[in-house]
Design a protein around this motif. Structure first.
Motif, PDB file in Angstrom:
ATOM      1  N   SER A 172       0.753  -1.208   0.097  1.00 30.92           N
ATOM      2  CA  SER A 172       0.028  -0.025   0.090  1.00 30.92           C
ATOM      3  C   SER A 172       0.908   1.217   0.171  1.00 30.92           C
ATOM      4  CB  SER A 172      -0.867   0.072   1.203  1.00 30.92           C
ATOM      5  OG  SER A 172      -0.074   0.034   2.571  1.00 30.92           O
ATOM      6  N   ALA A 183       0.882   5.185   1.727  1.00 32.14           N
ATOM      7  CA  ALA A 183       0.104   6.279   2.649  1.00 32.14           C
ATOM      8  C   ALA A 183      -0.420   7.177   1.888  1.00 32.14           C
ATOM      9  CB  ALA A 183       0.948   6.503   3.705  1.00 32.14           C
ATOM     10  N   TYR A 226      -6.731  11.191  -0.068  1.00 37.47           N
ATOM     11  CA  TYR A 226      -7.442   9.998   0.002  1.00 37.47           C
ATOM     12  C   TYR A 226      -8.804  10.615  -0.482  1.00 37.47           C
ATOM     13  CZ  TYR A 226     -10.578   6.675   2.244  1.00 37.47           C
ATOM     14  OH  TYR A 226     -11.710   5.661   2.684  1.00 37.47           O
ATOM     15  N   GLU A 248      -8.409   2.775   1.813  1.00 33.73           N
ATOM     16  CA  GLU A 248      -8.512   2.059   3.133  1.00 33.73           C
ATOM     17  C   GLU A 248      -8.269   3.292   4.256  1.00 33.73           C
ATOM     18  OE1 GLU A 248      -5.584  -0.443   5.809  1.00 33.73           O
ATOM     19  OE2 GLU A 248      -6.497  -1.799   4.551  1.00 33.73           O
ATOM     20  N   PHE A 249      -9.118   3.327   5.451  1.00 35.77           N
ATOM     21  CA  PHE A 249      -8.961   4.273   6.304  1.00 35.77           C
ATOM     22  C   PHE A 249      -8.865   3.263   7.473  1.00 35.77           C
ATOM     23  CE2 PHE A 249     -11.437   6.519   9.678  1.00 35.77           C
ATOM     24  CZ  PHE A 249     -10.392   7.655   9.869  1.00 35.77           C
ATOM     25  N   THR A 250      -7.938   3.511   8.468  1.00 39.49           N
ATOM     26  CA  THR A 250      -7.745   2.639   9.546  1.00 39.49           C
ATOM     27  C   THR A 250      -8.188   3.085  10.771  1.00 39.49           C
ATOM     28  OG1 THR A 250      -5.672   3.524  10.144  1.00 39.49           O
ATOM     29  CG2 THR A 250      -5.568   1.708   8.352  1.00 39.49           C
ATOM     30  N   LEU A 251      -8.530   2.463  11.960  1.00 37.20           N
ATOM     31  CA  LEU A 251      -9.362   3.062  13.134  1.00 37.20           C
ATOM     32  C   LEU A 251      -7.946   3.740  13.886  1.00 37.20           C
ATOM     33  CD1 LEU A 251     -10.826  -0.389  14.621  1.00 37.20           C
ATOM     34  CD2 LEU A 251     -11.812   1.657  13.288  1.00 37.20           C
ATOM     35  N   SER A 252      -6.706   3.769  13.321  1.00 37.14           N
ATOM     36  CA  SER A 252      -5.876   4.378  13.976  1.00 37.14           C
ATOM     37  C   SER A 252      -5.620   6.053  13.173  1.00 37.14           C
ATOM     38  CB  SER A 252      -4.430   4.021  13.942  1.00 37.14           C
ATOM     39  OG  SER A 252      -4.205   3.667  12.849  1.00 37.14           O
ATOM     40  N   ARG A 307      -5.251   6.505   9.781  1.00 38.75           N
ATOM     41  CA  ARG A 307      -4.587   6.501   8.624  1.00 38.75           C
ATOM     42  C   ARG A 307      -5.340   6.293   7.448  1.00 38.75           C
ATOM     43  NH1 ARG A 307       1.149   6.111  10.757  1.00 38.75           N
ATOM     44  NH2 ARG A 307       0.994   6.133  12.813  1.00 38.75           N
ATOM     45  N   PHE A 308      -4.742   6.899   6.526  1.00 37.23           N
ATOM     46  CA  PHE A 308      -5.327   6.522   4.950  1.00 37.23           C
ATOM     47  C   PHE A 308      -4.222   5.855   3.955  1.00 37.23           C
ATOM     48  CE2 PHE A 308      -7.023  10.384   6.941  1.00 37.23           C
ATOM     49  CZ  PHE A 308      -8.574  10.307   6.781  1.00 37.23           C
ATOM     50  N   TYR A 309      -4.619   4.887   3.304  1.00 40.66           N
ATOM     51  CA  TYR A 309      -3.767   4.207   2.329  1.00 40.66           C
ATOM     52  C   TYR A 309      -4.671   3.850   0.996  1.00 40.66           C
ATOM     53  CZ  TYR A 309      -1.240   3.068   6.461  1.00 40.66           C
ATOM     54  OH  TYR A 309      -0.427   3.199   7.517  1.00 40.66           O
TER      55      TYR A 309
END
Length: 105
Positions: free
Chosen positions: A37, A39, A45, A57-61, A63-65
């Motif tokens: 991936s 960042a 995004y 992808e958007f993570t619970l922390s 971060r965007f990927y």
């Protein structure tokens, strides 16, 4: 380090600033296939979402990927289909052949 599909060894280099992309002209888009991936900033995004990206992808922390495993969805015949709008990390990445780093990097 990552490997081209034909087994050639390449070295990835992350510059502090965007690079000119002259190495991209003769490349087979190795970096667009060689990582899981990339960042993204929240703005990147949103832009890729508007451009139709399906592998975001958007993570619970927080971060965007963009997932590029097995090839970035924006690749068109080994060329970046969104070259002028590509993420900053793509603008900063360059590679060199073999064991030598790219000149001037």
């Amino acid at each position: 380090m990552f490997f081209h599909q034909r087994g050639e060894r390449k070295h990835g280099i992350m510059s502090d600033i965007p690079v000119d992309g002259s190495r991209c002209a003769g490349c087979a888009a190795d970096c667009c296939r060689g990582f899981f991936s990339v960042a993204l900033t929240p703005e990147e995004y949103a832009l890729l979402q508007r451009l139709g990206a399906r592998r975001l992808e958007f993570t619970l922390s927080g971060r965007f990927y963009l997932i590029i495993e097995n090839g970035c969805e924006f690749l068109c015949e080994d060329r970046c289909g969104i070259y002028e709008s590509r993420p900053t990390i793509c603008r900063r990445f360059t590679c060199s052949d073999g064991d030598k780093p790219a000149a001037g990097r």
